[in-house]
Design a protein around this motif. Structure first.
Motif, PDB file in Angstrom:
ATOM      1  N   PHE A  87       0.805  -1.224   0.000  1.00  0.00           N
ATOM      2  CA  PHE A  87       0.000   0.000   0.000  1.00  0.00           C
ATOM      3  C   PHE A  87       0.840   1.277   0.000  1.00  0.00           C
ATOM      4  O   PHE A  87       0.281   2.374   0.076  1.00  0.00           O
ATOM      5  CB  PHE A  87      -0.936   0.003   1.211  1.00  0.00           C
ATOM      6  N   GLY A  88       2.156   1.132  -0.077  1.00  0.00           N
ATOM      7  CA  GLY A  88       2.998   2.316   0.022  1.00  0.00           C
ATOM      8  C   GLY A  88       2.934   2.947   1.388  1.00  0.00           C
ATOM      9  O   GLY A  88       3.145   4.163   1.542  1.00  0.00           O
ATOM     10  N   SER A  89       2.628   2.145   2.394  1.00  0.00           N
ATOM     11  CA  SER A  89       2.467   2.657   3.758  1.00  0.00           C
ATOM     12  C   SER A  89       3.816   2.860   4.436  1.00  0.00           C
ATOM     13  O   SER A  89       4.761   2.093   4.222  1.00  0.00           O
ATOM     14  CB  SER A  89       1.651   1.668   4.608  1.00  0.00           C
ATOM     15  N   ALA A  90       3.894   3.886   5.267  1.00  0.00           N
ATOM     16  CA  ALA A  90       5.018   3.987   6.189  1.00  0.00           C
ATOM     17  C   ALA A  90       4.846   2.894   7.241  1.00  0.00           C
ATOM     18  O   ALA A  90       3.730   2.605   7.666  1.00  0.00           O
ATOM     19  CB  ALA A  90       5.029   5.358   6.856  1.00  0.00           C
ATOM     20  N   VAL A  91       5.945   2.261   7.642  1.00  0.00           N
ATOM     21  CA  VAL A  91       5.882   1.133   8.571  1.00  0.00           C
ATOM     22  C   VAL A  91       6.500   1.518   9.900  1.00  0.00           C
ATOM     23  O   VAL A  91       7.622   2.053   9.945  1.00  0.00           O
ATOM     24  CB  VAL A  91       6.602  -0.100   7.989  1.00  0.00           C
ATOM     25  N   GLN A  92       5.765   1.273  10.966  1.00  0.00           N
ATOM     26  CA  GLN A  92       6.257   1.531  12.316  1.00  0.00           C
ATOM     27  C   GLN A  92       6.374   0.202  13.060  1.00  0.00           C
ATOM     28  O   GLN A  92       5.377  -0.453  13.349  1.00  0.00           O
ATOM     29  CB  GLN A  92       5.311   2.469  13.069  1.00  0.00           C
ATOM     30  N   HIS A  93       7.609  -0.202  13.343  1.00  0.00           N
ATOM     31  CA  HIS A  93       7.842  -1.434  14.090  1.00  0.00           C
ATOM     32  C   HIS A  93       7.700  -1.168  15.594  1.00  0.00           C
ATOM     33  O   HIS A  93       7.765  -0.017  16.048  1.00  0.00           O
ATOM     34  CB  HIS A  93       9.230  -1.979  13.775  1.00  0.00           C
ATOM     35  N   PHE A  94       7.525  -2.232  16.354  1.00  0.00           N
ATOM     36  CA  PHE A  94       7.363  -2.131  17.806  1.00  0.00           C
ATOM     37  C   PHE A  94       8.307  -3.152  18.433  1.00  0.00           C
ATOM     38  O   PHE A  94       7.908  -4.278  18.749  1.00  0.00           O
ATOM     39  CB  PHE A  94       5.904  -2.411  18.171  1.00  0.00           C
ATOM     40  N   SER A  95       9.566  -2.769  18.565  1.00  0.00           N
ATOM     41  CA  SER A  95      10.629  -3.707  18.938  1.00  0.00           C
ATOM     42  C   SER A  95      10.753  -3.843  20.455  1.00  0.00           C
ATOM     43  O   SER A  95      11.692  -3.324  21.081  1.00  0.00           O
ATOM     44  CB  SER A  95      11.956  -3.253  18.320  1.00  0.00           C
ATOM     45  N   VAL A  96       9.781  -4.526  21.031  1.00  0.00           N
ATOM     46  CA  VAL A  96       9.759  -4.783  22.470  1.00  0.00           C
ATOM     47  C   VAL A  96       9.384  -6.250  22.679  1.00  0.00           C
ATOM     48  O   VAL A  96       8.934  -6.926  21.746  1.00  0.00           O
ATOM     49  CB  VAL A  96       8.746  -3.870  23.189  1.00  0.00           C
ATOM     50  N   PRO A  97       9.556  -6.784  23.901  1.00  0.00           N
ATOM     51  CA  PRO A  97       9.136  -8.165  24.151  1.00  0.00           C
ATOM     52  C   PRO A  97       7.626  -8.341  24.011  1.00  0.00           C
ATOM     53  O   PRO A  97       6.845  -7.408  24.240  1.00  0.00           O
ATOM     54  CB  PRO A  97       9.581  -8.408  25.606  1.00  0.00           C
ATOM     55  N   ALA A  98       7.219  -9.554  23.664  1.00  0.00           N
ATOM     56  CA  ALA A  98       5.788  -9.870  23.682  1.00  0.00           C
ATOM     57  C   ALA A  98       5.270  -9.809  25.116  1.00  0.00           C
ATOM     58  O   ALA A  98       4.192  -9.272  25.386  1.00  0.00           O
ATOM     59  CB  ALA A  98       5.544 -11.250  23.083  1.00  0.00           C
ATOM     60  N   PHE A  99       6.062 -10.352  26.043  1.00  0.00           N
ATOM     61  CA  PHE A  99       5.751 -10.298  27.474  1.00  0.00           C
ATOM     62  C   PHE A  99       7.006  -9.859  28.223  1.00  0.00           C
ATOM     63  O   PHE A  99       8.083 -10.439  28.035  1.00  0.00           O
ATOM     64  CB  PHE A  99       5.307 -11.670  28.004  1.00  0.00           C
ATOM     65  N   PHE A 100       6.886  -8.853  29.048  1.00  0.00           N
ATOM     66  CA  PHE A 100       7.997  -8.425  29.884  1.00  0.00           C
ATOM     67  C   PHE A 100       8.101  -9.351  31.096  1.00  0.00           C
ATOM     68  O   PHE A 100       7.115  -9.968  31.515  1.00  0.00           O
ATOM     69  CB  PHE A 100       7.780  -6.988  30.350  1.00  0.00           C
ATOM     70  N   ASP A 101       9.293  -9.428  31.671  1.00  0.00           N
ATOM     71  CA  ASP A 101       9.467 -10.214  32.891  1.00  0.00           C
ATOM     72  C   ASP A 101       8.821  -9.525  34.084  1.00  0.00           C
ATOM     73  O   ASP A 101       8.335 -10.188  35.007  1.00  0.00           O
ATOM     74  CB  ASP A 101      10.954 -10.441  33.181  1.00  0.00           C
ATOM     75  N   PHE A 102       8.812  -8.192  34.063  1.00  0.00           N
ATOM     76  CA  PHE A 102       8.284  -7.433  35.185  1.00  0.00           C
ATOM     77  C   PHE A 102       7.388  -6.304  34.660  1.00  0.00           C
ATOM     78  O   PHE A 102       7.750  -5.619  33.702  1.00  0.00           O
ATOM     79  CB  PHE A 102       9.416  -6.831  36.022  1.00  0.00           C
ATOM     80  N   ALA A 103       6.251  -6.119  35.311  1.00  0.00           N
ATOM     81  CA  ALA A 103       5.344  -5.043  34.911  1.00  0.00           C
ATOM     82  C   ALA A 103       6.024  -3.684  35.040  1.00  0.00           C
ATOM     83  O   ALA A 103       5.781  -2.774  34.247  1.00  0.00           O
ATOM     84  CB  ALA A 103       4.078  -5.095  35.764  1.00  0.00           C
ATOM     85  N   GLU A 104       6.914  -3.547  36.039  1.00  0.00           N
ATOM     86  CA  GLU A 104       7.605  -2.278  36.256  1.00  0.00           C
ATOM     87  C   GLU A 104       8.507  -1.931  35.074  1.00  0.00           C
ATOM     88  O   GLU A 104       8.654  -0.761  34.710  1.00  0.00           O
ATOM     89  CB  GLU A 104       8.435  -2.335  37.539  1.00  0.00           C
TER      90      GLU A 104
END
Length: 331
Positions: free
Chosen positions: A168-185
């Motif tokens: 679609f010629g879209s700008a792409v924004q990745h989200f490079s974080v864990p699926a689940f963190f070890d700690f909520a903090e």
């Protein structure tokens, strides 16, 4: 056949019209254009790839309309039931659903559209069937992180997101974080970082959310449960707590509840409350063993549009009738 870009686009258009509108054979088109049959085939492929040809699929109304209407009324959602042959294997079932869902999404992509995409097996199949079309100013943003203790998740989720940019010629924004963190903090601290909060701000502006339904009970477990994202003990505890699946890596019980599950305080995906702020939310389901998770998602009110195979739709209808004592969140 030597042609400049404009001439080739015109030839691709003419070949597509002769083939799809006038019903001419490849041989006939080749004679009329004075080219080889293989060149005609390539021109028609180019017409598809560049969006000159738009595909629409309409299921047989007699087979699908009653189920669509009934399920739609039950949950106040739009429904597309995808017919499948009797005894079809799961790969062909997924391919059929992915094609219809991809066309649905492609038809929604307009200039300046923001689409949020959650990675998963179903969406990975869907991106192969996207119909290219220009959507100037559009953005495709990843909704949930894909990293775990053994992988960054970037090659998998990244290639999926890049396909939206290509189509679609879209700008792409990745989200490079864990699926689940070890700690909520840790998650809460990272959410305050400017680079991450900027992506989350785009997620919150999404016009469309696109996701599959993760199931803990399917014969072929969803990647969340088979890809090293959760430990054996975590999966066992979640089962004991009534969890049946997830949307965007946020876990759901069978009744659609999710707020008091500790793991969701560590999940990177949008909560049902976050998703409900997105106007159009497309859930894609392939497989009769995802019914409990699909019902949970519907009860949580995260779906506005459901694309589902015919066998699963029939089982969904029967399942809800048997368990109609649950209140429906979005009815």
């Amino acid at each position: 056949m030597d042609m400049n870009r404009q001439d080739r686009a015109q030839a691709a258009y003419e070949a597509a019209v002769m083939h799809f509108v006038q019903g001419e054979t490849m041989e006939s088109i080749a004679r009329r254009l004075s080219v080889s049959r293989s060149t005609v085939s390539r021109l028609i492929s180019e017409a598809k790839d560049t969006g000159l040809v738009q595909v629409a699929i309409h299921p047989p109304q007699a087979a699908a309309s009653e189920l669509q209407n009934t399920i739609g009324e039950m949950f106040n959602v739009g429904v597309k039931v995808v017919p499948v042959p009797f005894g079809v294997n799961e790969a062909r079932r997924l391919n059929a659903v992915a094609q219809v869902a991809a066309i649905t999404v492609s038809n929604l992509m307009k200039p300046d559209t923001v689409i949020g995409v959650a990675w998963g097996n179903t969406i990975a199949s869907l991106v192969d069937h996207l119909v290219p079309r220009p959507a100037r100013g559009s953005i495709a943003v990843q909704l949930n992180g894909a990293a775990n203790a053994s992988t960054t998740g970037i090659p998998y989720a990244g290639s999926l997101m890049e396909q939206f940019g290509k189509s679609f010629g879209s700008a792409v924004q990745h989200f490079s974080v864990p699926a689940f963190f070890d700690f909520a903090e840790t998650r809460d601290a990272l959410w305050r970082e400017r680079s991450i909060s900027a992506v989350r701000a785009i997620q919150q502006k999404a016009d469309i959310a696109l996701f599959g339904i993760g199931s803990m009970t399917s014969k072929s477990p969803s990647l969340v449960y088979s890809g090293g994202y959760l430990s054996f003990d975590e999966i066992r505890e979640l089962r004991e707590d009534g969890v049946v699946g997830d949307i965007c890596t946020v876990l759901l019980r069978g009744d659609g509840s999710w707020e008091d599950l500790e793991i969701n305080s560590r999940a990177s995906g949008p909560t049902p409350t976050d998703l409900q702020r997105i106007p159009q939310r497309i859930g894609v389901v392939s497989g009769t063993d995802k019914i409990a998770a699909t019902v949970a998602a519907l009860r949580a009110g995260v779906i506005t549009d459901l694309v589902i195979d015919e066998d699963s739709a029939e089982l969904l209808h029967a399942f809800v009738q048997r368990s109609s004592n649950y209140p429906l969140e979005n009815s």
